[in-house]
Design an enzyme around this catalytic site. Structure first.
Site, PDB file in Angstrom:
ATOM      1  N   ASP A   1      44.381  38.951  40.169  1.00  0.00           N
ATOM      2  CA  ASP A   1      43.431  39.711  39.363  1.00  0.00           C
ATOM      3  C   ASP A   1      42.429  38.753  38.713  1.00  0.00           C
ATOM      4  O   ASP A   1      42.091  37.725  39.297  1.00  0.00           O
ATOM      5  CB  ASP A   1      44.194  40.533  38.314  1.00  0.00           C
ATOM      6  CG  ASP A   1      43.528  41.861  38.006  1.00  0.00           C
ATOM      7  OD1 ASP A   1      42.456  41.833  37.361  1.00  0.00           O
ATOM      8  OD2 ASP A   1      44.074  42.910  38.388  1.00  0.00           O
TER       9      ASP A   1
ATOM     10  N   SER B   1      43.684  51.117  38.937  1.00  0.00           N
ATOM     11  CA  SER B   1      44.102  49.768  38.563  1.00  0.00           C
ATOM     12  C   SER B   1      45.196  49.805  37.512  1.00  0.00           C
ATOM     13  O   SER B   1      46.051  48.922  37.459  1.00  0.00           O
ATOM     14  CB  SER B   1      42.919  48.980  37.994  1.00  0.00           C
ATOM     15  OG  SER B   1      42.127  48.437  39.001  1.00  0.00           O
TER      16      SER B   1
ATOM     17  N   HIS C   1      40.516  42.660  32.694  1.00  0.00           N
ATOM     18  CA  HIS C   1      41.214  43.508  33.660  1.00  0.00           C
ATOM     19  C   HIS C   1      42.631  43.012  33.919  1.00  0.00           C
ATOM     20  O   HIS C   1      43.607  43.764  33.814  1.00  0.00           O
ATOM     21  CB  HIS C   1      40.399  43.551  34.956  1.00  0.00           C
ATOM     22  CG  HIS C   1      40.862  44.569  35.948  1.00  0.00           C
ATOM     23  ND1 HIS C   1      41.843  44.307  36.871  1.00  0.00           N
ATOM     24  CD2 HIS C   1      40.447  45.836  36.189  1.00  0.00           C
ATOM     25  CE1 HIS C   1      42.020  45.373  37.639  1.00  0.00           C
ATOM     26  NE2 HIS C   1      41.187  46.318  37.235  1.00  0.00           N
TER      27      HIS C   1
END
Length: 466
Positions: A130, A316, A162
């Site tokens: 990520d 996600s 994220h």
């Protein structure tokens, strides 16, 4: 001769389409046939995996004369995180009592049923490919060293947020503040492949997948990103990880269409769609054959890159709920294969939408309670991983049978693999009941074995280490 002609034609096609290729790629990925090319240092290619003969090549002319040795040659594709700024909701900090209420997702999937068995994903290693993971006091105890594939070092500071958010969903520590991850004692390996632009290229991704398997020995890989075109190098890396026994989990995409995203669309990967609080499909969640199961992905409260907490939503966020669930299952049954976990996951899912499988929810909403019940039905006696408090080490034992069991419990201590001694205790396990066994906490490594037959010493449970 045919091979050389074919690659000469490929060179010509790639060169003629160079402007288009470079708009979507950064160089080329090449794989050589095994053992046919040596002394690659002189070419100054970036080695993705030397043992497998995979390199990143900036210019095609550096491959001139090597055409007959090339197995595959493809543009280095751009890849996007599956979560856009439009899904970012807010960033602020709450107290524990308030955030427990906010974490309705954990209640929806019944994650606490595993915690009631003192099973928290203990020591299971999860690669989070990520945007990295920033320092956060709710994550720090579970963070292992990772890698930054842009700088080729271990600085995995998250400039986007994220990866930090995804990591919190999986393994935020169970403590007196913040949030709880699904697997609050699992270990996170942040592999930073995305930076401030929220995009990356295939070379970083496939190198991270191979490293997750070969360098970091991860049990699970979480992939909250995707691309809309199948890619041979990505497929090979996924197949390799699967063959090595790694559970692969990916988000299915946020376009709200039936278009496929990879790697979620590969057979070896568990593709996860998103549902909201009412268990309806999220409007942004893809609906296609890549959806194997669904998990909560709306208004997810988790760790932020600035040390606080924030809400994000998207597939996600749905995928790491399944990665966390995979971690607690592996901490309960270490020898479980990806295929076995996939079957267990789908058979225990709460069916939503059309009866049976459908493209909107897959086999349904993941259900930790039903999954636990299914797994316990395969075990005569369950022993938890070894956990610790400030003063004690302990295990939980659950007798899953309808009869009383007379057993021998053995805690053994080791230092540098040298046996130091053991504590033996005769234990009576009542039917369908839980029993806690404690021993003094020490600096030495500890193992536990439960024996059934006190004369023949037949093992009743797997050996536990702590």
């Amino acid at each position: 001769m045919k091979r050389k002609i074919r690659f000469s034609l490929l060179f010509l096609m790639l060169l003629l389409s160079g402007l288009t290729v470079h708009a979507e790629s950064k160089g080329y990925l090449v794989q050589f046939r095994e053992g046919l090319v040596s002394n690659t240092e002189k070419y100054q290619w970036k080695a993705i995996d030397e043992q497998k003969g995979i390199y990143l090549v900036e210019a095609l002319d550096s491959l001139q004369g090597l055409e007959e040795y090339i197995e595959y040659l493809l543009p280095n594709q751009e890849i996007f995180l599956i979560e856009g700024k439009q899904n970012r909701m807010s960033s602020f900090s709450l107290q524990k009592t308030e955030s427990d209420f906010e974490q309705w997702q954990l209640q929806m999937i019944h994650a606490e049923d595993w915690w009631n068995l003192e099973t928290y994903g203990n020591s299971v290693k999860i690669a989070v490919i990520d945007s990295g993971c920033s320092f956060h006091e709710d994550l720090q105890p579970n963070l292992l060293e990772g890698k930054n594939y842009f700088k080729d070092n271990n600085d995995v500071t998250d400039t986007i947020g994220h990866g930090t958010h995804v990591s919190g969903i999986i393994a935020a520590e169970m403590n007196e503040f913040g949030i709880n991850g699904v697997a609050p004692k699992a270990k996170l390996v942040p592999l930073k492949c995305f930076d401030s632009g929220e995009t990356t290229y295939m070379d970083e991704i496939i190198e991270a997948i191979y490293d997750a398997v070969d360098v970091y020995q991860c049990n699970i890989i979480n992939m909250s990103w995707g691309l809309k075109k199948d890619n041979l190098f990505l497929k090979q890396a996924i197949e390799y990880a699967h063959e090595k026994g790694v559970i692969l989990i990916a988000s299915v995409g946020n376009d709200g269409t039936d278009e496929l995203f990879y790697p979620a669309a590969y057979d070896e990967v568990i593709g996860v769609g998103s549902v909201g609080k009412g268990k309806e499909r999220s409007a942004f969640s893809q609906y296609n054959t890549s959806v194997l199961v669904a998990a909560p992905g709306e208004q997810v409260y988790s760790t932020g890159k600035d040390g606080a907490y924030e809400y994000l939503q998207g597939t996600s966020q749905a995928a790491p709920f399944v990665s966390g669930l995979a971690a607690v299952v592996l901490s309960a049954k270490e020898e479980m294969t990806p295929t076995e976990f996939r079957q267990l996951l789908t058979e225990s899912a709460e069916d939503l939408g059309e009866i049976g499988y459908d493209n909107h929810f897959g086999y349904g909403l993941v259900n930790a309670e039903a999954l636990l019940e299914t797994l316990m039905n395969t075990m005569e006696c369950y022993t938890s991983p070894i956990n610790t408090t400030d003063s004690d080490s302990y295990i939980l034992i659950q007798n899953n049978t309808n009869v009383e069991l007379n057993c021998l419990s053995i805690f053994s201590r080791f230092e540098n693999r040298n046996f130091l001694g053991c504590i033996q205790t005769k234990v009576t396990l009542l039917p369908k009941e839980k029993t806690i066994l404690k021993t003094e906490k020490g600096k030495e490594s500890l193992t536990h074995v439960l024996w059934d037959d006190l004369e023949c010493l037949t093992p009743l449970s797997v050996k536990r280490e702590g």
